[in-house]
Design a protein around this motif. Structure first.
Motif, PDB file in Angstrom:
ATOM      1  N   GLN A 391      16.860 -25.975   3.243  1.00 28.21           N
ATOM      2  CA  GLN A 391      17.443 -24.868   4.010  1.00 28.21           C
ATOM      3  C   GLN A 391      16.738 -23.551   3.719  1.00 28.21           C
ATOM      4  N   ALA A 392      16.140 -23.421   2.540  1.00 31.73           N
ATOM      5  CA  ALA A 392      15.463 -22.180   2.161  1.00 31.73           C
ATOM      6  C   ALA A 392      14.051 -22.091   2.731  1.00 31.73           C
ATOM      7  N   PHE A 393      13.548 -23.169   3.292  1.00 31.36           N
ATOM      8  CA  PHE A 393      12.168 -23.242   3.778  1.00 31.36           C
ATOM      9  C   PHE A 393      12.070 -22.701   5.207  1.00 31.36           C
ATOM     10  N   SER A 394      11.025 -21.935   5.472  1.00 37.57           N
ATOM     11  CA  SER A 394      10.728 -21.499   6.839  1.00 37.57           C
ATOM     12  C   SER A 394       9.225 -21.358   7.007  1.00 37.57           C
ATOM     13  N   ILE A 395       8.766 -21.472   8.273  1.00 38.65           N
ATOM     14  CA  ILE A 395       7.349 -21.315   8.593  1.00 38.65           C
ATOM     15  C   ILE A 395       7.226 -20.537   9.891  1.00 38.65           C
ATOM     16  N   THR A 396       6.315 -19.570   9.901  1.00 39.54           N
ATOM     17  CA  THR A 396       6.073 -18.713  11.067  1.00 39.54           C
ATOM     18  C   THR A 396       4.583 -18.756  11.419  1.00 39.54           C
ATOM     19  N   PRO A 397       4.244 -19.013  12.703  1.00 41.42           N
ATOM     20  CA  PRO A 397       5.100 -19.369  13.836  1.00 41.42           C
ATOM     21  C   PRO A 397       5.891 -20.660  13.562  1.00 41.42           C
ATOM     22  N   ALA A 398       7.024 -20.789  14.235  1.00 40.37           N
ATOM     23  CA  ALA A 398       7.914 -21.917  13.993  1.00 40.37           C
ATOM     24  C   ALA A 398       7.232 -23.235  14.315  1.00 40.37           C
ATOM     25  N   VAL A 399       7.508 -24.236  13.500  1.00 45.37           N
ATOM     26  CA  VAL A 399       6.907 -25.563  13.650  1.00 45.37           C
ATOM     27  C   VAL A 399       7.999 -26.607  13.443  1.00 45.37           C
ATOM     28  N   ALA A 400       8.066 -27.587  14.337  1.00 44.10           N
ATOM     29  CA  ALA A 400       8.986 -28.711  14.148  1.00 44.10           C
ATOM     30  C   ALA A 400       8.339 -29.719  13.214  1.00 44.10           C
ATOM     31  N   PRO A 419       0.034 -31.746  15.214  1.00 46.99           N
ATOM     32  CA  PRO A 419      -0.914 -30.877  14.525  1.00 46.99           C
ATOM     33  C   PRO A 419      -0.595 -29.409  14.777  1.00 46.99           C
ATOM     34  N   LEU A 420      -0.871 -28.586  13.797  1.00 45.04           N
ATOM     35  CA  LEU A 420      -0.649 -27.161  13.929  1.00 45.04           C
ATOM     36  C   LEU A 420      -1.587 -26.575  14.978  1.00 45.04           C
ATOM     37  N   PHE A 450      -1.865 -19.273   5.315  1.00 44.88           N
ATOM     38  CA  PHE A 450      -3.110 -20.014   5.493  1.00 44.88           C
ATOM     39  C   PHE A 450      -3.499 -19.959   6.966  1.00 44.88           C
ATOM     40  N   ARG A 451      -4.766 -20.192   7.228  1.00 52.88           N
ATOM     41  CA  ARG A 451      -5.291 -20.200   8.599  1.00 52.88           C
ATOM     42  C   ARG A 451      -5.797 -21.604   8.926  1.00 52.88           C
ATOM     43  N   THR A 452      -5.557 -22.058  10.157  1.00 53.46           N
ATOM     44  CA  THR A 452      -6.017 -23.389  10.581  1.00 53.46           C
ATOM     45  C   THR A 452      -7.408 -23.315  11.207  1.00 53.46           C
ATOM     46  N   LYS A 453      -8.081 -24.445  11.212  1.00 51.89           N
ATOM     47  CA  LYS A 453      -9.402 -24.543  11.833  1.00 51.89           C
ATOM     48  C   LYS A 453      -9.272 -24.539  13.352  1.00 51.89           C
ATOM     49  N   SER A 454     -10.428 -24.474  14.001  1.00 57.42           N
ATOM     50  CA  SER A 454     -10.447 -24.351  15.459  1.00 57.42           C
ATOM     51  C   SER A 454     -10.328 -25.705  16.157  1.00 57.42           C
ATOM     52  N   ARG A 455     -10.092 -26.758  15.414  1.00 56.39           N
ATOM     53  CA  ARG A 455      -9.924 -28.098  15.994  1.00 56.39           C
ATOM     54  C   ARG A 455      -8.593 -28.673  15.512  1.00 56.39           C
ATOM     55  N   ASN A 456      -7.750 -29.132  16.454  1.00 49.69           N
ATOM     56  CA  ASN A 456      -6.444 -29.655  16.035  1.00 49.69           C
ATOM     57  C   ASN A 456      -6.065 -30.971  16.718  1.00 49.69           C
ATOM     58  N   ARG A 457      -7.007 -31.600  17.367  1.00 46.63           N
ATOM     59  CA  ARG A 457      -6.755 -32.891  18.002  1.00 46.63           C
ATOM     60  C   ARG A 457      -7.982 -33.769  17.835  1.00 46.63           C
ATOM     61  N   LEU A 458      -7.744 -35.072  17.809  1.00 45.77           N
ATOM     62  CA  LEU A 458      -8.827 -36.034  17.972  1.00 45.77           C
ATOM     63  C   LEU A 458      -9.059 -36.188  19.467  1.00 45.77           C
ATOM     64  N   SER A 459     -10.271 -35.859  19.923  1.00 49.54           N
ATOM     65  CA  SER A 459     -10.554 -35.834  21.355  1.00 49.54           C
ATOM     66  C   SER A 459     -11.339 -37.067  21.787  1.00 49.54           C
TER      67      SER A 459
END
Length: 807
Positions: A391-400, A419-420, A450-459
């Motif tokens: 319950q104390a955990f949160s992430i922004t932008p929101a993620v399911a 994937p984020l 943290f910052r994510t990379k520019s790839r978030n799917r297997l294409s």
């Protein structure tokens, strides 16, 4: 208290010796012996395989035999043992052991063993002399119709059942199923494939059983069997069973036994553990005190937590369990004669400082970036309360996503459902309300970014068949899927499949499956089917969303590609070139951007014995490989040319080189956006007056090729000339609509005769509309590389083209 203890021990000794089994003869066979190949060694930490200090069934059986012998002899029984040492020499032949039991005229023959169940079973199995009651089979050494043998079998069954009930009453172990009592002849024949039962019971003239009292390869039980008192408990239950059956009277003392484990911290060892006590961490070195007698039992260091207090006068007792760093527990237990009172302690750890985050992941500065498939974890100094921490955990932008707990609740992990987002800064916060089970909360909020990379799917970059393809050759069709990263092959056999119209999965030819054969960093899976397709039937190529690359990125959204099988072979038109011999030769001077090329015959063919194979390795992203006919082919204006082509899914294109007098031009035939045999045609233009019209060569055009297709291998068979088109709508409108370039990196250009403004729609392979515009060009510079379907709509016409987007 000391006087009470002395009296209690005296009474216990008196009551134990008071049992009367005088005249009862028991033969004990501690199974196996010798720490050798005929034994059962289960390697458990800290012992290496073969270490005689570790678990061996031979030693465990012998320890139980000694304990039982002491109890039986103390009650007046006559006892004989097949061995009293643990060497190979003591492991007597089974026939000799049987003879010894018969010679003794034993009232019961007990062969002590433990069983094995691949580490995932735990139950009691009694295999007694004789057969099951329902078994009428006649065996070499046993006939259920023989009154003497039948009576012996029944007596063996009765005593074995008494033993099974008492062993199964053990509340320290975890049972996976109830006890079994089986005749050795029936069990050996139906389960083991033996024709005449077990050797240690074969020829027995007295009642007997092979007692498989536990599963020694169920590792929590293996550790328990390293405890001498735990083995004593099994011997005590044997003794109780004999007292019951042979009217030896009740054991006038009782036993307290159990185990001590952590109440919340799980045993993280990877071996199989049944739900319940075995899931929790055993507390080595825990101290148990019997308050009334001040007797102390200290748990061993063998990961079992077992404790036993023996030979207790019936009455009420208090047992106190203690362990450094834990809250002590004291329980009241009533001991009755002839019984074991069980207590499994679950101690609570003392947590006397607030929780804090010791480490976290992803742990990277914002100038770096992490995989979009990353999960988020936090390691704490205490095992945490699950509810308050989540319950104390949160992430922004929101993620399911979903939570999971590791390291016995010392580590919390949040795994996103998808994937984020790519190239995004995320902020993770754990507010100070997170607490541990002693209700102490964090002293301050904890946060990181943290910052994510520019790839978030297997294409999926290229695929054959592509969606809407209606001419997939039905005979031994080939399937090719190329992705932008090397694949994790764990689930490919089921996650990528071909279905027929009834959604039945079509079997892959196992030997045809080739994964990740393409040059790095790309990934691929190639396969054929075990059976041919049916022409004109529709099929689906399905790619599940959980197809994943080696970095953990998934396809995410499932892809379903529909295609239709075709006969492909055209046999109704005149053949002007069979390619049975080498009809083409490579023209190096007129080629560009090619490092090597060949032209030769090949036995992969549709007609006759041979086809022609053309290969080329391109040294740059553009180039032309030119091949010339040894015997040019004459044609007439307005005719159609048809060619059977084995494509290589390279994205290159093929054009025919035609000569009109002294002029040479190219006639586009097809794009190599397919793999396997297809039939393609083109229409010759109407020339003005001039010289002879000839097909003089073939060009493989590499224009902005796909990054993984620098090598081209294609086949040709039966070239045809005819006067009326026999192909699809797209070919009929080939002189009306032009789509170029393909592959493309920025703009797709579409020209339609008479300046008609077409509606251009770009779809993903899975059928999702990505872009549409009513113009003559479509900007795809912001679209990820891969295979797409371009639909061109004009004058109530709807044409589809597979498009490769490259960079």
């Amino acid at each position: 208290m000391k006087h009470f203890l002395i009296i209690s021990l005296f009474l216990s000794t008196f009551f134990v010796s008071a049992q009367n089994l005088t005249g009862v003869n028991i033969y004990i066979n501690p199974g196996h012996g010798g720490f050798d190949a005929d034994d059962r060694n289960v390697p458990i930490a800290p012992y290496a395989s073969g270490d005689k200090n570790g678990f061996w069934e031979s030693q465990s059986n012998l320890d139980k035999g000694f304990a039982l012998r002491t109890m039986l002899q103390g009650s007046g029984a006559t006892v004989s043992m097949s061995r009293t040492a643990n060497t190979t020499a003591d492991d007597l032949p089974l026939s000799q052991i049987v003879t010894m039991g018969n010679t003794m005229q034993a009232d019961f023959f007990l062969s002590i063993h433990t069983n094995a169940g691949n580490g995932v079973a735990s139950y009691v199995l009694m295999i007694h002399y004789g057969s099951d009651l329902s078994d009428s089979q006649i065996y070499n050494t046993y006939n259920p119709g023989n009154a003497t043998q039948f009576a012996l079998s029944n007596k063996s069954r009765d005593i074995s059942t008494e033993i099974a009930k008492n062993l199964y009453a053990n509340q320290i172990t975890s049972w996976s199923s109830g006890y079994q009592v089986r005749g050795d002849k029936t069990f050996a024949r139906t389960i083991m494939g033996f024709s005449d039962g077990y050797g240690v019971l074969r020829g027995l003239a007295v009642p007997g059983v092979i007692s498989e009292g536990a599963m020694h390869d169920y590792i929590p039980e293996t550790y328990r069997l390293m405890n001498m008192e735990y083995k004593w408990l099994e011997a005590w239950n044997f003794y109780k069973s004999f007292c019951n059956y042979f009217n030896g009277g009740q054991i006038t003392t009782g036993v307290i036994a159990g185990q001590v484990r952590d109440s919340r911290i799980k045993n993280e060892a990877t071996y199989h553990k049944f739900a319940g006590n075995d899931q929790m961490q055993p507390l080595n070195g825990a101290k148990l005190t019997l308050v009334e007698t001040n007797e102390v039992y200290t748990c061993d260091n063998m990961q079992n937590g077992v404790f036993v207090f023996k030979n207790l006068t019936p009455g009420t007792y208090h047992v106190k369990a203690e362990k450094d760093g834990y809250y002590a527990q004291t329980v009241e237990l009533v001991v009755t004669a002839h019984n074991i009172a069980y207590k499994n302690f679950a101690l609570n750890r003392v947590r006397n400082t607030p929780p804090q985050v010791l480490s976290y992941s992803p742990n990277a500065v914002l100038t770096d970036s992490v995989e979009a498939s990353s999960s988020i974890s936090m390691q704490f100094n205490w095992d945490m309360d699950i509810t308050s921490t989540e319950q104390a955990f949160s992430i922004t932008p929101a993620v399911a996503g979903k939570f999971s707990w590791e390291d016995t609740n010392y580590r919390m992990r949040f795994t996103p459902d998808k994937p984020l987002d790519k190239n995004t800064v995320y902020t993770v916060t754990l507010n100070k309300s997170a607490s541990h089970p002693d209700n102490l909360s964090m002293t301050s909020d904890f946060s990181f970014q943290f910052r994510t990379k520019s790839r978030n799917r297997l294409s999926l970059l290229a695929v054959y068949p592509f969606d809407g393809n209606n001419k997939v050759y039905f005979n031994n069709p080939s399937f090719r899927l190329i992705f932008d990263k090397k694949l994790n092959t764990t689930n490919l056999s089921t996650a990528i499949r071909v279905l027929d119209e009834t959604n039945t999965i079509l079997a892959k030819a196992t030997r045809s499956v080739v994964n990740n054969s393409i040059a790095m960093p790309y990934g691929s899976t190639y396969f054929n089917l075990t059976a041919n397709l049916i022409p004109d039937k529709e099929y689906s190529l399905v790619i599940d969303g959980d197809v994943v690359d080696e970095l953990g990125l998934k396809v995410v959204e499932p892809i379903r590609i529909k295609f239709k099988a075709s006969n492909t072979l055209v046999t109704t038109q005149p053949v002007v070139e069979t390619f049975e011999t080498a009809a083409l030769t490579y023209d190096a001077p007129q080629s560009t951007g090619v490092s090597s090329a060949t032209a030769a015959t090949n036995t992969t063919k549709l007609f006759g014995s041979f086809s022609n194979q053309l290969t080329a390795s391109f040294s740059s992203t553009t180039g032309i490989a030119r091949y010339v006919f040894a015997n040019p082919i004459n044609f007439m204006p307005g005719q159609f040319v048809g060619l059977h082509v084995f494509g290589d899914l390279s994205g290159n294109s093929i054009s025919l080189e035609i000569q009109n007098g002294s002029e040479i031009s190219q006639l586009p035939l097809c794009d190599l956006n397919f793999y396997g045999w297809e039939f393609h045609e083109a229409k010759f233009p109407f020339f003005g007056a001039g010289g002879n019209l000839k097909i003089i060569g073939i060009r493989v055009n590499c224009t902005n090729r796909l990054p993984f297709s620098n090598n081209s291998t294609i086949l040709f068979d039966n070239l045809l000339l005819y006067n009326t088109s026999i192909l699809s709508t797209n070919k009929l409108y080939g002189d009306v609509v032009k789509v170029y370039p393909n592959p493309v990196s920025d703009f797709i250009h579409v020209t339609v005769k008479n300046d008609v403004n077409p509606l251009l729609q770009l779809y993903s392979i899975s059928g999702v509309l990505i872009k549409e515009i009513r113009e003559n060009k479509l900007n795809v510079s912001d679209i990820a590389i891969g295979t797409y379907i371009l639909k061109v709509k004009f004058n109530n016409k709807n044409l589809s083209y597979p498009i490769f987007i490259v960079r």
